[in-house]
Design a protein around this motif. Structure first.
Motif, PDB file in Angstrom:
ATOM      1  N   ALA A   1       0.870  20.143   4.805  1.00 35.54           N
ATOM      2  CA  ALA A   1       1.862  19.951   3.738  1.00 35.54           C
ATOM      3  C   ALA A   1       1.672  18.591   3.077  1.00 35.54           C
ATOM      4  CB  ALA A   1       3.275  20.079   4.290  1.00 35.54           C
ATOM      5  N   ALA A   2       1.396  17.567   3.869  1.00 38.70           N
ATOM      6  CA  ALA A   2       1.180  16.232   3.304  1.00 38.70           C
ATOM      7  C   ALA A   2      -0.063  16.224   2.421  1.00 38.70           C
ATOM      8  CB  ALA A   2       1.044  15.198   4.421  1.00 38.70           C
ATOM      9  N   ALA A   3      -1.128  16.895   2.847  1.00 41.62           N
ATOM     10  CA  ALA A   3      -2.346  16.959   2.043  1.00 41.62           C
ATOM     11  C   ALA A   3      -2.090  17.717   0.742  1.00 41.62           C
ATOM     12  CB  ALA A   3      -3.473  17.617   2.838  1.00 41.62           C
ATOM     13  N   ALA A   4      -1.329  18.802   0.809  1.00 43.01           N
ATOM     14  CA  ALA A   4      -1.021  19.577  -0.398  1.00 43.01           C
ATOM     15  C   ALA A   4      -0.164  18.756  -1.355  1.00 43.01           C
ATOM     16  CB  ALA A   4      -0.310  20.869  -0.024  1.00 43.01           C
ATOM     17  N   ALA A   5       0.818  18.034  -0.830  1.00 44.66           N
ATOM     18  CA  ALA A   5       1.678  17.206  -1.682  1.00 44.66           C
ATOM     19  C   ALA A   5       0.874  16.086  -2.325  1.00 44.66           C
ATOM     20  CB  ALA A   5       2.835  16.624  -0.865  1.00 44.66           C
ATOM     21  N   ALA A   6      -0.047  15.485  -1.579  1.00 45.85           N
ATOM     22  CA  ALA A   6      -0.855  14.392  -2.119  1.00 45.85           C
ATOM     23  C   ALA A   6      -1.772  14.888  -3.232  1.00 45.85           C
ATOM     24  CB  ALA A   6      -1.676  13.738  -1.007  1.00 45.85           C
ATOM     25  N   ALA A   7      -2.290  16.089  -3.113  1.00 47.66           N
ATOM     26  CA  ALA A   7      -3.180  16.624  -4.134  1.00 47.66           C
ATOM     27  C   ALA A   7      -2.409  17.133  -5.350  1.00 47.66           C
ATOM     28  CB  ALA A   7      -4.029  17.743  -3.543  1.00 47.66           C
ATOM     29  N   ALA A   8      -1.180  17.577  -5.129  1.00 50.45           N
ATOM     30  CA  ALA A   8      -0.396  18.175  -6.216  1.00 50.45           C
ATOM     31  C   ALA A   8       0.022  17.155  -7.255  1.00 50.45           C
ATOM     32  CB  ALA A   8       0.833  18.861  -5.638  1.00 50.45           C
ATOM     33  N   GLY A   9       0.265  15.941  -6.854  1.00 47.06           N
ATOM     34  CA  GLY A   9       0.671  14.914  -7.810  1.00 47.06           C
ATOM     35  C   GLY A   9       2.175  14.803  -7.938  1.00 47.06           C
TER      36      GLY A   9
ATOM     37  N   GLU B   1       0.855  -1.175   0.000  1.00 40.97           N
ATOM     38  CA  GLU B   1       0.000   0.000   0.000  1.00 40.97           C
ATOM     39  C   GLU B   1       0.895   1.230   0.000  1.00 40.97           C
ATOM     40  OE1 GLU B   1      -3.623   1.486   2.753  1.00 40.97           O
ATOM     41  OE2 GLU B   1      -3.371  -0.681   2.542  1.00 40.97           O
ATOM     42  N   GLY B   2       0.619   2.148  -0.913  1.00 33.65           N
ATOM     43  CA  GLY B   2       1.410   3.370  -1.007  1.00 33.65           C
ATOM     44  C   GLY B   2       1.145   4.303   0.166  1.00 33.65           C
ATOM     45  N   VAL B   3       2.049   5.245   0.342  1.00 33.81           N
ATOM     46  CA  VAL B   3       1.907   6.240   1.406  1.00 33.81           C
ATOM     47  C   VAL B   3       1.798   7.621   0.781  1.00 33.81           C
ATOM     48  CG1 VAL B   3       3.135   4.864   3.121  1.00 33.81           C
ATOM     49  CG2 VAL B   3       4.408   6.443   1.686  1.00 33.81           C
ATOM     50  N   ALA B   4       1.085   8.504   1.452  1.00 34.68           N
ATOM     51  CA  ALA B   4       0.942   9.867   0.958  1.00 34.68           C
ATOM     52  C   ALA B   4       2.311  10.538   0.954  1.00 34.68           C
ATOM     53  CB  ALA B   4      -0.031  10.650   1.833  1.00 34.68           C
ATOM     54  N   PRO B   5       2.649  11.250  -0.114  1.00 37.76           N
ATOM     55  CA  PRO B   5       3.947  11.918  -0.171  1.00 37.76           C
ATOM     56  C   PRO B   5       3.994  13.072   0.822  1.00 37.76           C
ATOM     57  CG  PRO B   5       2.614  12.521  -2.055  1.00 37.76           C
ATOM     58  CD  PRO B   5       1.863  11.467  -1.312  1.00 37.76           C
ATOM     59  N   VAL B   6       5.146  13.263   1.406  1.00 40.40           N
ATOM     60  CA  VAL B   6       5.322  14.380   2.344  1.00 40.40           C
ATOM     61  C   VAL B   6       6.472  15.248   1.867  1.00 40.40           C
ATOM     62  CG1 VAL B   6       4.379  13.193   4.346  1.00 40.40           C
ATOM     63  CG2 VAL B   6       6.796  13.000   3.853  1.00 40.40           C
ATOM     64  N   GLN B   7       6.375  16.511   2.161  1.00 38.86           N
ATOM     65  CA  GLN B   7       7.458  17.414   1.822  1.00 38.86           C
ATOM     66  C   GLN B   7       8.549  17.275   2.873  1.00 38.86           C
ATOM     67  OE1 GLN B   7       5.521  21.195   1.617  1.00 38.86           O
ATOM     68  NE2 GLN B   7       4.705  20.812  -0.421  1.00 38.86           N
ATOM     69  N   ASP B   8       9.752  17.708   2.527  1.00 42.98           N
ATOM     70  CA  ASP B   8      10.864  17.645   3.472  1.00 42.98           C
ATOM     71  C   ASP B   8      10.575  18.571   4.655  1.00 42.98           C
ATOM     72  OD1 ASP B   8      12.132  15.936   1.760  1.00 42.98           O
ATOM     73  OD2 ASP B   8      13.258  17.530   0.761  1.00 42.98           O
ATOM     74  N   ALA B   9      10.306  17.975   5.791  1.00 43.49           N
ATOM     75  CA  ALA B   9      10.027  18.734   7.007  1.00 43.49           C
ATOM     76  C   ALA B   9      10.469  17.900   8.188  1.00 43.49           C
ATOM     77  CB  ALA B   9       8.545  19.050   7.113  1.00 43.49           C
TER      78      ALA B   9
END
Length: 187
Positions: free
Chosen positions: A75-83, A60-68
């Motif tokens: 930030a995780a929600a924004a990265a997941a929506a951005a593609g 199962e994949g994981v939601a992408p996170v920005q370097d933080a």
């Protein structure tokens, strides 16, 4: 003058017949397949189940996170929506599912692009005999997830996208394949 008129009418009739045959004989695009409405063990109407090769590893994949340094839900929600990033190679899509590969880090992106009650899945195959991997996006429509793998830098990978029914654990066509992608990203 009558001959010119007949020639024009013949050309017009031929063109009309060609257009009509193209419209009626063209296959249904993957994006036009009806959504899953009444699924049972046999899957959505008109869809074929895809058998996984023996030894396939499903993750199962994981939601992408920005370097933080600390988890940041926004930030995780924004990265997941951005593609996926622009460095993602082998972009492949079929009805409601998309995927691509980032060579630096061997990261696969899987996008669920259609609200139909099913998940997106990307199969990853190598040209050197490693058992296939599958990355699932169970996070819902309009989300992207990642699966981080480790492949030989001198090898190539190929992506296959499908829909996945988590209720039955089955994969379904329509499907699409990418071309072979060098793991090191150097074409």
């Amino acid at each position: 003058m009558r001959n010119k008129w007949r020639a024009r009418l013949g050309v017009l009739t031929g063109a009309s017949a060609l257009v009509l045959s193209a419209v009626t004989a063209s296959p249904v695009a993957a994006d036009e397949v009806p959504p899953a409405t009444a699924r049972g063990d046999e899957g959505p109407p008109g869809w074929r189940e895809v058998e996984m090769p023996p030894g396939t590893k499903i993750a199962e994949g994981v939601a992408p996170v920005q370097d933080a340094p600390l988890p940041d839900v926004k930030a995780a929600a924004a990265a997941a929506a951005a593609g996926p990033p622009s460095s993602c190679l082998g972009a492949t899509a079929a009805y409601g599912a998309g995927g691509c590969f980032v060579p630096y880090g061997d990261i696969f992106w899987v996008g669920d692009l259609r609200k139909d009650g099913m998940s997106a899945a990307v199969g990853i195959y190598t040209d050197y005999g490693r058992a296939p991997d599958v990355c699932l996006n169970k996070n819902g429509v309009n989300t992207w997830v990642t699966c981080n793998k480790d492949y030989r830098e001198d090898g190539n990978v190929r992506l296959q996208v499908w829909r996945y029914d988590s209720g039955t654990g089955k994969f379904y066509q329509p499907e699409a394949w990418s071309s072979w992608i060098p793991v090191d990203g150097q074409y």
